[in-house]
Design an enzyme around this catalytic site. Sequence first.
Site, PDB file in Angstrom:
ATOM      1  N   TYR A 157       2.695   4.875  10.557  1.00  0.00           N
ATOM      2  CA  TYR A 157       3.743   4.822   9.612  1.00  0.00           C
ATOM      3  C   TYR A 157       5.012   4.372  10.047  1.00  0.00           C
ATOM      4  O   TYR A 157       5.667   3.555   9.490  1.00  0.00           O
ATOM      5  CB  TYR A 157       3.806   6.153   8.826  1.00  0.00           C
ATOM      6  CG  TYR A 157       4.531   5.769   7.388  1.00  0.00           C
ATOM      7  CD1 TYR A 157       3.773   5.189   6.388  1.00  0.00           C
ATOM      8  CD2 TYR A 157       5.616   6.596   7.258  1.00  0.00           C
ATOM      9  CE1 TYR A 157       4.420   5.010   5.180  1.00  0.00           C
ATOM     10  CE2 TYR A 157       6.156   6.252   5.901  1.00  0.00           C
ATOM     11  CZ  TYR A 157       5.707   5.589   4.845  1.00  0.00           C
ATOM     12  OH  TYR A 157       6.271   5.331   3.796  1.00  0.00           O
ATOM     13  N   LYS A 164      12.119   5.946   5.441  1.00  0.00           N
ATOM     14  CA  LYS A 164      11.918   6.927   4.262  1.00  0.00           C
ATOM     15  C   LYS A 164      12.954   8.204   4.561  1.00  0.00           C
ATOM     16  O   LYS A 164      13.446   8.713   3.484  1.00  0.00           O
ATOM     17  CB  LYS A 164      10.614   7.401   4.322  1.00  0.00           C
ATOM     18  CG  LYS A 164       9.535   6.361   3.467  1.00  0.00           C
ATOM     19  CD  LYS A 164       9.787   6.026   2.401  1.00  0.00           C
ATOM     20  CE  LYS A 164       8.628   5.397   1.550  1.00  0.00           C
ATOM     21  NZ  LYS A 164       9.145   4.454   0.341  1.00  0.00           N
TER      22      LYS A 164
HETATM   23  P1  NAD Z   1       2.736  -1.264  -4.453  1.00  0.00           P
HETATM   24  O1  NAD Z   1       2.480  -2.292  -3.468  1.00  0.00           O
HETATM   25  O2  NAD Z   1       2.082  -1.437  -5.743  1.00  0.00           O
HETATM   26  O3  NAD Z   1       4.367  -1.328  -4.850  1.00  0.00           O
HETATM   27  C1  NAD Z   1       5.360  -1.559  -3.896  1.00  0.00           C
HETATM   28  C2  NAD Z   1       6.371  -2.501  -4.545  1.00  0.00           C
HETATM   29  O4  NAD Z   1       7.630  -2.828  -3.663  1.00  0.00           O
HETATM   30  C3  NAD Z   1       5.941  -3.763  -5.096  1.00  0.00           C
HETATM   31  O5  NAD Z   1       5.658  -3.934  -6.546  1.00  0.00           O
HETATM   32  C4  NAD Z   1       6.559  -4.912  -4.262  1.00  0.00           C
HETATM   33  O6  NAD Z   1       6.565  -6.017  -5.226  1.00  0.00           O
HETATM   34  C5  NAD Z   1       7.843  -4.049  -4.378  1.00  0.00           C
HETATM   35  N1  NAD Z   1       8.832  -5.058  -3.379  1.00  0.00           N
HETATM   36  C6  NAD Z   1       8.634  -5.178  -2.018  1.00  0.00           C
HETATM   37  N2  NAD Z   1       9.691  -5.820  -1.542  1.00  0.00           N
HETATM   38  C7  NAD Z   1      10.292  -6.108  -2.850  1.00  0.00           C
HETATM   39  C8  NAD Z   1      11.626  -6.720  -2.915  1.00  0.00           C
HETATM   40  N3  NAD Z   1      12.393  -7.244  -1.903  1.00  0.00           N
HETATM   41  N4  NAD Z   1      12.303  -6.527  -4.134  1.00  0.00           N
HETATM   42  C9  NAD Z   1      11.736  -5.993  -4.865  1.00  0.00           C
HETATM   43  N5  NAD Z   1      10.434  -5.410  -4.952  1.00  0.00           N
HETATM   44  C10 NAD Z   1       9.980  -5.395  -3.758  1.00  0.00           C
HETATM   45  O7  NAD Z   1       2.619   0.152  -3.736  1.00  0.00           O
HETATM   46  P2  NAD Z   1       3.017   1.664  -4.159  1.00  0.00           P
HETATM   47  O8  NAD Z   1       2.090   2.389  -3.354  1.00  0.00           O
HETATM   48  O9  NAD Z   1       2.861   1.780  -5.708  1.00  0.00           O
HETATM   49  O10 NAD Z   1       4.558   1.877  -3.613  1.00  0.00           O
HETATM   50  C11 NAD Z   1       5.565   2.173  -4.501  1.00  0.00           C
HETATM   51  C12 NAD Z   1       6.414   3.290  -3.694  1.00  0.00           C
HETATM   52  O11 NAD Z   1       5.763   4.278  -3.490  1.00  0.00           O
HETATM   53  C13 NAD Z   1       6.845   2.689  -2.286  1.00  0.00           C
HETATM   54  O12 NAD Z   1       8.137   3.006  -2.165  1.00  0.00           O
HETATM   55  C14 NAD Z   1       6.109   3.248  -1.433  1.00  0.00           C
HETATM   56  O13 NAD Z   1       6.689   3.663  -0.255  1.00  0.00           O
HETATM   57  C15 NAD Z   1       5.712   4.826  -2.266  1.00  0.00           C
HETATM   58  N6  NAD Z   1       4.763   5.480  -1.822  1.00  0.00           N
HETATM   59  C16 NAD Z   1       3.441   5.316  -1.680  1.00  0.00           C
HETATM   60  C17 NAD Z   1       2.557   5.879  -1.396  1.00  0.00           C
HETATM   61  C18 NAD Z   1       1.095   5.673  -1.317  1.00  0.00           C
HETATM   62  O14 NAD Z   1       0.004   6.164  -0.525  1.00  0.00           O
HETATM   63  N7  NAD Z   1       0.812   4.601  -1.948  1.00  0.00           N
HETATM   64  C19 NAD Z   1       2.827   7.338  -0.926  1.00  0.00           C
HETATM   65  C20 NAD Z   1       4.010   7.748  -1.124  1.00  0.00           C
HETATM   66  C21 NAD Z   1       5.180   7.106  -1.288  1.00  0.00           C
HETATM   67  O1  0WE Z   2       4.991   3.721   2.030  1.00  0.00           O
HETATM   68  C1  0WE Z   2       3.756   3.605   1.952  1.00  0.00           C
HETATM   69  C2  0WE Z   2       3.727   2.090   2.202  1.00  0.00           C
HETATM   70  C3  0WE Z   2       4.346   1.221   3.271  1.00  0.00           C
HETATM   71  C4  0WE Z   2       4.226  -0.220   3.366  1.00  0.00           C
HETATM   72  C5  0WE Z   2       3.075  -0.874   3.400  1.00  0.00           C
HETATM   73  C6  0WE Z   2       2.701  -2.132   3.712  1.00  0.00           C
HETATM   74  C7  0WE Z   2       1.652  -2.950   3.609  1.00  0.00           C
HETATM   75  C8  0WE Z   2       2.052  -4.462   3.340  1.00  0.00           C
HETATM   76  C9  0WE Z   2       5.476  -0.849   3.893  1.00  0.00           C
HETATM   77  N1  0WE Z   2       5.214  -2.312   3.975  1.00  0.00           N
HETATM   78  C10 0WE Z   2       4.076  -2.991   4.106  1.00  0.00           C
HETATM   79  N2  0WE Z   2       4.039  -4.053   4.461  1.00  0.00           N
HETATM   80  C11 0WE Z   2       2.829  -4.842   4.077  1.00  0.00           C
HETATM   81  O2  0WE Z   2       2.980  -6.159   4.570  1.00  0.00           O
HETATM   82  N3  0WE Z   2       2.979   4.262   2.034  1.00  0.00           N
HETATM   83  C12 0WE Z   2       3.237   5.637   1.714  1.00  0.00           C
HETATM   84  C13 0WE Z   2       1.534   4.062   1.964  1.00  0.00           C
HETATM   85  C14 0WE Z   2       1.042   4.124   3.390  1.00  0.00           C
HETATM   86  O3  0WE Z   2       1.416   3.152   4.275  1.00  0.00           O
HETATM   87  C15 0WE Z   2       0.715   3.718   5.202  1.00  0.00           C
HETATM   88  C16 0WE Z   2       0.295   4.761   5.375  1.00  0.00           C
HETATM   89  C17 0WE Z   2       0.480   5.130   4.117  1.00  0.00           C
HETATM   90  C18 0WE Z   2       0.031   6.437   3.381  1.00  0.00           C
HETATM   91  C19 0WE Z   2       0.975   2.779   6.717  1.00  0.00           C
HETATM   92  C20 0WE Z   2       0.551   3.554   7.813  1.00  0.00           C
HETATM   93  C21 0WE Z   2      -0.197   4.743   7.665  1.00  0.00           C
HETATM   94  C22 0WE Z   2      -0.182   5.292   6.506  1.00  0.00           C
END
Ligand code: NAD
Ligand code: 0WE
Length: 266
Positions: A157, A164
């Site tokens: 991460y 974050k």
């Molecule tokens: P996702 O890929 O569906 O969403 C990420 C979004 O970020 C995408 O819609 C992308 O278009 C947008 N984005 C990236 N660069 C951008 C920019 N320059 N301008 C505008 N938008 C931009 O994935 P998700 O998991 O739904 O992520 C949403 C949020 O939830 C993120 O902040 C992520 O860190 C957080 N989150 C995800 C998880 C997980 O495990 N999936 C857990 C905790 C928190």
């Molecule tokens: O916040 C996130 C997503 C973070 C993320 C993921 C990507 C993949 C594609 C940020 N930037 C990028 N850039 C890319 O090009 N999460 C909480 C989901 C997530 O991401 C991880 C996790 C978990 C959970 C990455 C490493 C380890 C665990």
Amino acid sequence: MLLQGQRFVVTGIASKLSIAWAIAEALHREGASLILTYPNDKIKKRVDMAAEAFGADLVIECDVASDESIKACFDKVAEHWGDGINGIVHAIGFAPMDQLDGDFTDATTREGSQIAHDISSYSFVALAKAGRELLAKRRGSMLTLTYEGSISVLPNYNVMGMAKASLEASVRYLATSLGGEGIRVNAISAGPIRTLAASGIKSFRKMLDISEKIAPLQRNVSQEEVGNAALFLLSPWASGITGEILFVDAGFNTVAISPQLMLDDE
Ligand code: NAD
Ligand code: 0WE
């Protein structure tokens, strides 16, 4: 319906698996009107699909890397909803892929760190600046999404953990800054969920399996569960809550050494 007549701007939809998709769905179910944003033409199609599904009023470009794009977006929001908005959802996170692979000290670069902090943390403040006037008119609220990696270490991460932590601090500073205008600012710390942002992450499957073993509920959470918690924080039921990070992670963050894992070893 809890949110009849209320208006929300939702960022971060990239697919049906997006957490933002589930949040928009929950808001729509409670009667809210929506404006959805997309960062570029590649993603627009997906956001158009969401707009169709949730009867959104408008779909607007908003690339949070660009102040001009954010300004143009909120000019359009103000044109459409001049008497204010009830909320902004920030569901955006990004770091260059090479930052999220391997040893933290080796993988993290100045440029990677700048991008991660700009897109994943500063952008929340940028949306607050752009939306402030409209939010104040309806004593609205802001919501962002964070992850346990801000507090404790998870493999790969890396610099996203720093971003974050910065994002969570911004929740508290924004809550204090905007509280006088009646604007609330909160975050949800979600457990790991398979979305586009999780695809391509090495051993994400393994992360899901381990989380499920450690979490008190002995399972992972769904997008819908995060959507329902988001609905609560954005609703009048949460009128006394600001500066808060609400965990929606099946209890994972509360456990240091899981009795469940001890049993496995015996
Ligand atoms: P996702 O890929 O569906 O969403 C990420 C979004 O970020 C995408 O819609 C992308 O278009 C947008 N984005 C990236 N660069 C951008 C920019 N320059 N301008 C505008 N938008 C931009 O994935 P998700 O998991 O739904 O992520 C949403 C949020 O939830 C993120 O902040 C992520 O860190 C957080 N989150 C995800 C998880 C997980 O495990 N999936 C857990 C905790 C928190
Ligand atoms: O916040 C996130 C997503 C973070 C993320 C993921 C990507 C993949 C594609 C940020 N930037 C990028 N850039 C890319 O090009 N999460 C909480 C989901 C997530 O991401 C991880 C996790 C978990 C959970 C990455 C490493 C380890 C665990």
